[in-house]
Each structure stands twice: as C-alpha cells, then as structure tokens.
Design a protein around this motif. Structure first.
Motif, PDB file in Angstrom:
ATOM      1  N   SER A   1      20.873  15.151  10.263  1.00  0.00           N
ATOM      2  CA  SER A   1      19.941  14.173  10.831  1.00  0.00           C
ATOM      3  C   SER A   1      19.394  13.283   9.731  1.00  0.00           C
ATOM      4  CB  SER A   1      18.785  14.862  11.575  1.00  0.00           C
ATOM      5  OG  SER A   1      17.991  15.620  10.682  1.00  0.00           O
ATOM      6  N   ALA A   2      18.971  12.095  10.116  1.00  0.00           N
ATOM      7  CA  ALA A   2      18.277  11.164   9.225  1.00  0.00           C
ATOM      8  C   ALA A   2      16.929  10.843   9.852  1.00  0.00           C
ATOM      9  CB  ALA A   2      19.091   9.892   9.041  1.00  0.00           C
ATOM     10  N   SER A   3      15.889  10.788   9.035  1.00  0.00           N
ATOM     11  CA  SER A   3      14.534  10.550   9.533  1.00  0.00           C
ATOM     12  C   SER A   3      13.914   9.342   8.844  1.00  0.00           C
ATOM     13  CB  SER A   3      13.644  11.778   9.294  1.00  0.00           C
ATOM     14  OG  SER A   3      14.105  12.890  10.026  1.00  0.00           O
ATOM     15  N   LEU A   4      13.372   8.458   9.635  1.00  0.00           N
ATOM     16  CA  LEU A   4      12.649   7.288   9.145  1.00  0.00           C
ATOM     17  C   LEU A   4      11.156   7.575   9.243  1.00  0.00           C
ATOM     18  CD1 LEU A   4      12.448   4.291   8.292  1.00  0.00           C
ATOM     19  CD2 LEU A   4      12.608   3.687  10.723  1.00  0.00           C
ATOM     20  N   ASN A   5      10.474   7.611   8.094  1.00  0.00           N
ATOM     21  CA  ASN A   5       9.047   7.916   8.038  1.00  0.00           C
ATOM     22  C   ASN A   5       8.257   6.603   8.095  1.00  0.00           C
ATOM     23  OD1 ASN A   5       6.474   8.805   7.536  1.00  0.00           O
ATOM     24  ND2 ASN A   5       7.004   9.988   5.710  1.00  0.00           N
ATOM     25  N   LEU A   6       7.615   6.344   9.243  1.00  0.00           N
ATOM     26  CA  LEU A   6       6.892   5.085   9.425  1.00  0.00           C
ATOM     27  C   LEU A   6       5.607   5.034   8.603  1.00  0.00           C
ATOM     28  CD1 LEU A   6       7.317   4.599  13.289  1.00  0.00           C
ATOM     29  CD2 LEU A   6       8.730   3.695  11.436  1.00  0.00           C
ATOM     30  N   GLY A   7       5.130   6.191   8.138  1.00  0.00           N
ATOM     31  CA  GLY A   7       3.901   6.226   7.335  1.00  0.00           C
ATOM     32  C   GLY A   7       4.152   6.634   5.904  1.00  0.00           C
ATOM     33  N   SER A   8       5.291   6.234   5.337  1.00  0.00           N
ATOM     34  CA  SER A   8       5.694   6.735   4.020  1.00  0.00           C
ATOM     35  C   SER A   8       4.880   6.168   2.860  1.00  0.00           C
ATOM     36  CB  SER A   8       7.170   6.417   3.794  1.00  0.00           C
ATOM     37  OG  SER A   8       7.366   5.021   3.643  1.00  0.00           O
ATOM     38  N   ASN A   9       4.380   4.924   2.968  1.00  0.00           N
ATOM     39  CA  ASN A   9       3.696   4.226   1.864  1.00  0.00           C
ATOM     40  C   ASN A   9       4.607   4.012   0.656  1.00  0.00           C
ATOM     41  OD1 ASN A   9       1.076   4.080   3.123  1.00  0.00           O
ATOM     42  ND2 ASN A   9       0.786   6.246   2.642  1.00  0.00           N
ATOM     43  N   GLU A  10       5.925   4.028   0.860  1.00  0.00           N
ATOM     44  CA  GLU A  10       6.857   3.940  -0.273  1.00  0.00           C
ATOM     45  C   GLU A  10       6.661   2.662  -1.086  1.00  0.00           C
ATOM     46  OE1 GLU A  10      11.640   4.389  -1.231  1.00  0.00           O
ATOM     47  OE2 GLU A  10      10.992   3.936   0.814  1.00  0.00           O
ATOM     48  N   LYS A  11       6.371   1.549  -0.435  1.00  0.00           N
ATOM     49  CA  LYS A  11       6.252   0.264  -1.128  1.00  0.00           C
ATOM     50  C   LYS A  11       4.832  -0.027  -1.620  1.00  0.00           C
ATOM     51  CE  LYS A  11      10.571  -0.688  -0.317  1.00  0.00           C
ATOM     52  NZ  LYS A  11      11.552  -0.651  -1.420  1.00  0.00           N
TER      53      LYS A  11
ATOM     54  N   ASP B   1      -1.261   4.625  -5.848  1.00  0.00           N
ATOM     55  CA  ASP B   1      -0.713   5.980  -5.839  1.00  0.00           C
ATOM     56  C   ASP B   1      -1.852   6.976  -5.659  1.00  0.00           C
ATOM     57  OD1 ASP B   1      -1.922   6.092  -8.330  1.00  0.00           O
ATOM     58  OD2 ASP B   1      -0.050   5.929  -9.461  1.00  0.00           O
ATOM     59  N   ASN B   2      -1.627   8.235  -6.035  1.00  0.00           N
ATOM     60  CA  ASN B   2      -2.628   9.266  -5.791  1.00  0.00           C
ATOM     61  C   ASN B   2      -3.944   9.005  -6.514  1.00  0.00           C
ATOM     62  OD1 ASN B   2      -1.515  11.653  -4.117  1.00  0.00           O
ATOM     63  ND2 ASN B   2       0.170  11.167  -5.501  1.00  0.00           N
ATOM     64  N   SER B   3      -3.890   8.331  -7.659  1.00  0.00           N
ATOM     65  CA  SER B   3      -5.126   8.024  -8.382  1.00  0.00           C
ATOM     66  C   SER B   3      -6.011   7.077  -7.590  1.00  0.00           C
ATOM     67  CB  SER B   3      -4.798   7.422  -9.756  1.00  0.00           C
ATOM     68  OG  SER B   3      -4.083   6.205  -9.610  1.00  0.00           O
ATOM     69  N   SER B   4      -5.409   6.346  -6.641  1.00  0.00           N
ATOM     70  CA  SER B   4      -6.170   5.456  -5.752  1.00  0.00           C
ATOM     71  C   SER B   4      -6.286   6.026  -4.345  1.00  0.00           C
ATOM     72  CB  SER B   4      -5.486   4.085  -5.687  1.00  0.00           C
ATOM     73  OG  SER B   4      -5.377   3.503  -6.968  1.00  0.00           O
ATOM     74  N   GLY B   5      -5.880   7.291  -4.178  1.00  0.00           N
ATOM     75  CA  GLY B   5      -6.004   7.949  -2.880  1.00  0.00           C
ATOM     76  C   GLY B   5      -4.835   7.716  -1.936  1.00  0.00           C
ATOM     77  N   THR B   6      -3.675   7.278  -2.470  1.00  0.00           N
ATOM     78  CA  THR B   6      -2.510   7.004  -1.622  1.00  0.00           C
ATOM     79  C   THR B   6      -1.358   7.925  -2.004  1.00  0.00           C
ATOM     80  OG1 THR B   6      -3.130   4.670  -1.399  1.00  0.00           O
ATOM     81  CG2 THR B   6      -0.863   5.255  -0.858  1.00  0.00           C
ATOM     82  N   PHE B   7      -0.964   8.767  -1.067  1.00  0.00           N
ATOM     83  CA  PHE B   7       0.172   9.664  -1.267  1.00  0.00           C
ATOM     84  C   PHE B   7       1.419   8.974  -0.746  1.00  0.00           C
ATOM     85  CE2 PHE B   7       2.987  13.204  -0.164  1.00  0.00           C
ATOM     86  CZ  PHE B   7       2.919  13.976  -1.316  1.00  0.00           C
ATOM     87  N   ARG B   8       2.461   8.901  -1.581  1.00  0.00           N
ATOM     88  CA  ARG B   8       3.640   8.113  -1.226  1.00  0.00           C
ATOM     89  C   ARG B   8       4.870   9.000  -1.053  1.00  0.00           C
ATOM     90  NH1 ARG B   8       3.953   3.638  -5.809  1.00  0.00           N
ATOM     91  NH2 ARG B   8       3.812   5.525  -7.077  1.00  0.00           N
ATOM     92  N   MET B   9       5.641   8.669  -0.006  1.00  0.00           N
ATOM     93  CA  MET B   9       6.891   9.371   0.284  1.00  0.00           C
ATOM     94  C   MET B   9       7.987   8.342   0.531  1.00  0.00           C
ATOM     95  SD  MET B   9       5.241  12.126   2.949  1.00  0.00           S
ATOM     96  CE  MET B   9       6.824  12.802   3.425  1.00  0.00           C
ATOM     97  N   LYS B  10       9.232   8.772   0.406  1.00  0.00           N
ATOM     98  CA  LYS B  10      10.352   7.881   0.661  1.00  0.00           C
ATOM     99  C   LYS B  10      10.487   7.612   2.156  1.00  0.00           C
ATOM    100  CE  LYS B  10      12.770   9.354  -3.504  1.00  0.00           C
ATOM    101  NZ  LYS B  10      13.937  10.068  -4.071  1.00  0.00           N
TER     102      LYS B  10
END
Length: 239
Positions: free
Chosen positions: A152-162, A166-175
């Motif tokens: 399966s392939a999964s598209l994460n609509l809440g990934s924050n990849e772009k 980052d975490n130092s600003s409170g944003t956790f990023r995923m592909k």
C-alpha cells in the motif's frame, strides 16, 4: 493490539448466523455474489497507529526511548474487487484514515517549558491506497474465511513536509508519501441481501517517514535512524 484481536473474535462469533453455526445444510443467501467478475462496496472501521523507532546510538535504557501514546481513529473508504477464480481476488481499498499519536521525547528538563517541548501531538489524515490479494477458502454455508495481503501507499495530508519550521518551533514534520505492506484475515458473511465482512489487518511501514530538524544534534530527531508506521485496522465491509 491483543484487545483488538479479542474484540474481533467476539464480534465474529456473535455475528455467525444461527444456521451457519448449527445447520450443516443452510439455505444459501446471494449464491451468485462471488461469481461476478467485479464487485463493489464500502467499508467503515477503526484504526490504531503507532511508530517503530530505530536509533543511531543505543541508549541502553528503555526508559530513554521515545514513548508513543496511541489512540483510536476511524476509517472510511470504497472497495473494488476483481475475481480471478474461486479462491483468489485482487482487491482495491482506497480509504481515508484519521488518527492522532502523542510522542514523548526524553532528555528535557522537568519544568513547564521542558514538558511542553517533550510532548508532541502528531495528527495524521492518511489517504491509503492498498492493492491486496485476497485468498479465500471454499464457502461454508453462508460464511467464508480468508487471508489478505499486499502493498500500500499512503498520502499524509497533515505531513508538514514542506514547512520551514521544525520541532524547535513546535512543528513535527513527516514525509508526505509512505509505503507499507499489509497482512490480515476476516470472514465473509452472506446475508439475505448483501455480504458483510468484519476483518482485521496489520500495517507495517517500509520507508522512513521522519523529516529531520535543521539542527543535526536536535534533541527531537538527532538520534533517530528511522521512524516507520505500525498500525492496526478493523474494518466492516458492506458489498
């Protein structure tokens, strides 16, 4: 995960029609349902997502690993099934899967500010595209057990990849895109007007989902070698 298997076992037992359990020659419902080349339907269900972490350096203490608090989310989607023969089908199950996970990172000071840095809620909305091979037994009266497996392939609509934060600003990023394999089992129940199928399936990530922080020594991502999804789906299918 053990609770899910116990719950599903109870559901499967209670869902067995009386004539399927006690009558060796029941009246067959929708006899020609599986003889069609194409079948369609939809599913509703629940999910529980987690992560499997691998580290660059062995911390040597389980208590210093990243902790994952899992929660129960929901699933909804469509089904398209292509019949190959009596025992094999190719199944497409595009669906929407919503879940939230809470991560606890070690090494932060025991202060209010440290606690806020150490805890991160990861909300995910996946559009999942599995291609599954369904391997069934012969039909026994009005029910039919099966196994199912495939990629399966999964598209994460809440990934924050772009995101530039980052975490130092409170944003956790995923592909945005991840790839998995899925393995499960279920039982088709042939009711008077439709086929009802409860099933349970494990999902195992094949690719690293983590987008690392800009700082290579980040206390959130610096020691993570890989972060891969582990999940459990319970679906109720109507065809």
């Amino acid at each position: 995960m053990k609770r899910f298997f116990l719950v599903l076992g109870g559901i499967l037992f209670l869902s067995l029609p009386a004539n399927a359990q006690f009558n060796s020659n029941p009246v067959l419902n929708i006899e020609n349902k599986d003889k069609k080349f194409l079948n369609y339907g939809y599913f509703l269900g629940f999910n529980q997502y987690g992560f499997k972490f691998e580290y660059k350096q062995d911390r040597g203490n389980q208590g210093t690993d990243i902790q994952v608090l899992e929660s129960t989310g929901f699933n909804v989607g469509l089904i398209g099934e292509l019949r190959l023969n009596e025992f094999l089908d190719v199944r497409l199950e595009p669906g929407l899967y919503y879940n939230a996970r809470t991560l606890g990172f070690p090494g932060f000071a025991a202060t209010d500010e440290g606690e806020s840095d150490a805890i991160t809620e990861v909300k995910s909305t996946y559009i999942n595209f599995p291609v599954l091979l369904k391997i069934g037994t012969r039909r026994f009266g009005n029910f039919k057990p099966f196994l199912v497996a495939g990629p399966s392939a999964s598209l994460n609509l809440g990934s924050n990849e772009k995101s530039l934060d980052d975490n130092s600003s409170g944003t956790f990023r995923m592909k945005k895109w991840t790839y998995n394999y899925e393995l499960g089992f279920g039982i088709d129940f042939y009711l008077e007007y439709f086929k009802f199928t409860p099933s349970i399936r494990g999902v195992f990530g094949l690719t690293d989902e983590l987008v690392r922080d800009k700082d290579p020594n980040s206390p959130w991502t610096g020691n993570i070698e890989s972060m891969k999804t582990r999940g459990l789906f319970i679906n109720f299918t109507f065809e």
